[in-house]
Design an enzyme around this catalytic site. Sequence first.
Site, short mmCIF file in Angstrom:
data_model
loop_
_atom_site.label_atom_id
_atom_site.label_comp_id
_atom_site.label_asym_id
_atom_site.label_seq_id
_atom_site.Cartn_x
_atom_site.Cartn_y
_atom_site.Cartn_z
N ASP A 45 -40.64 25.23 71.02
CA ASP A 45 -41.07 24.42 69.89
C ASP A 45 -42.60 24.44 69.89
O ASP A 45 -43.23 24.83 70.89
CB ASP A 45 -40.51 23.00 70.04
CG ASP A 45 -41.06 22.04 69.01
OD1 ASP A 45 -41.04 22.38 67.81
OD2 ASP A 45 -41.53 20.95 69.41
N LEU A 46 -43.21 23.98 68.81
CA LEU A 46 -44.67 24.04 68.71
C LEU A 46 -45.32 22.66 68.85
O LEU A 46 -45.89 22.34 69.89
CB LEU A 46 -45.08 24.71 67.40
CG LEU A 46 -46.56 24.99 67.15
CD1 LEU A 46 -47.24 25.64 68.36
CD2 LEU A 46 -46.73 25.88 65.93
N ASP A 47 -45.20 21.81 67.83
CA ASP A 47 -45.83 20.49 67.85
C ASP A 47 -45.21 19.61 68.92
O ASP A 47 -44.00 19.41 68.95
CB ASP A 47 -45.68 19.81 66.49
CG ASP A 47 -46.38 20.56 65.37
OD1 ASP A 47 -46.03 21.73 65.14
OD2 ASP A 47 -47.25 19.98 64.72
N ASP A 227 -39.61 18.96 72.39
CA ASP A 227 -39.98 17.57 72.68
C ASP A 227 -39.28 16.53 71.82
O ASP A 227 -39.39 15.34 72.09
CB ASP A 227 -41.49 17.40 72.49
CG ASP A 227 -41.89 17.37 71.02
OD1 ASP A 227 -41.55 18.33 70.29
OD2 ASP A 227 -42.49 16.37 70.58
#
Length: 286
Positions: A45-47, A227
């Site tokens: 995932d990124l953010d 997250d």
Amino acid sequence: MQQPLASHQPARPAASAASATPAASETTPADTCVVDVATTAFFFDLDGTLAPLAGRPDAVRLPRDTASVLASLFERTSGAVAVVSGRTIDDIDGLLAPLRVPAAGLHGAEIRHADGQWRRVEGHAEDTAQVAAMVAPLQALVAQHPGLLLENKGSALALHYRGAPELAGVARETMSALAEVHAERFALQPGKLVFELRPRHVSKGSAITTLLKETPFAGRTPLFAGDDLTDEAGFADVNALGGITIKIGEGQTCARHRLPSPEALTAWLLTLRHGPPRHTSQENGV
């Protein structure tokens, strides 16, 4: 004694991973994982996972150390590194530039494969048209409540209330009502201080499963780090495939391992970058 993972063998994903909800689980620190970089496919995932969260989506930045680690990992795995995000692929590219990796955007509604070919979920044009019709009433709501932020992703909509946590109820009720009206094509996706309307028949788990069928991911053990609630479907599918799942931060999850922050993830990935892969059968390892 739990044995190290062997190379990934194709398996049937969990039946309802797309609608997976977090389940209480005993997580262990990610440093108990035994990861052979040569046989692992990395999905991130990124953010909130690779990059720390910010007050606004457009204020998120990928730390330089993280970008360096990703570039090294991409080279070491012959390209078996992908980002799986709620952002569009164009946004992903902007944050990772100059690095360009296979990617799944909008929770899997769009996928760019390792060969550079794009695939969008069936009905993408219809989803975009419905999103356009939903924008006006949400813009009016944001005008009434300046603490809210509307993010139009083309075929998905996100209503952020990070700037006004007290408006969580307003955001939830508004997006829930829209989800009911457009239930045939859209699902409500809660996240960290955000409610999102995403195409119904997609998930991060299905995107990961799709990429695992092709070079350079095929035959490797999947590892997915995320997250948020939006990552639970990915955790569920990767768990079902015998892979490694890592929750970043606090909160209930079906992931099997945990790290406290994006900075901790970068530090852990650095330990994989340096030195040969380790092999052990230690308790609680994978």
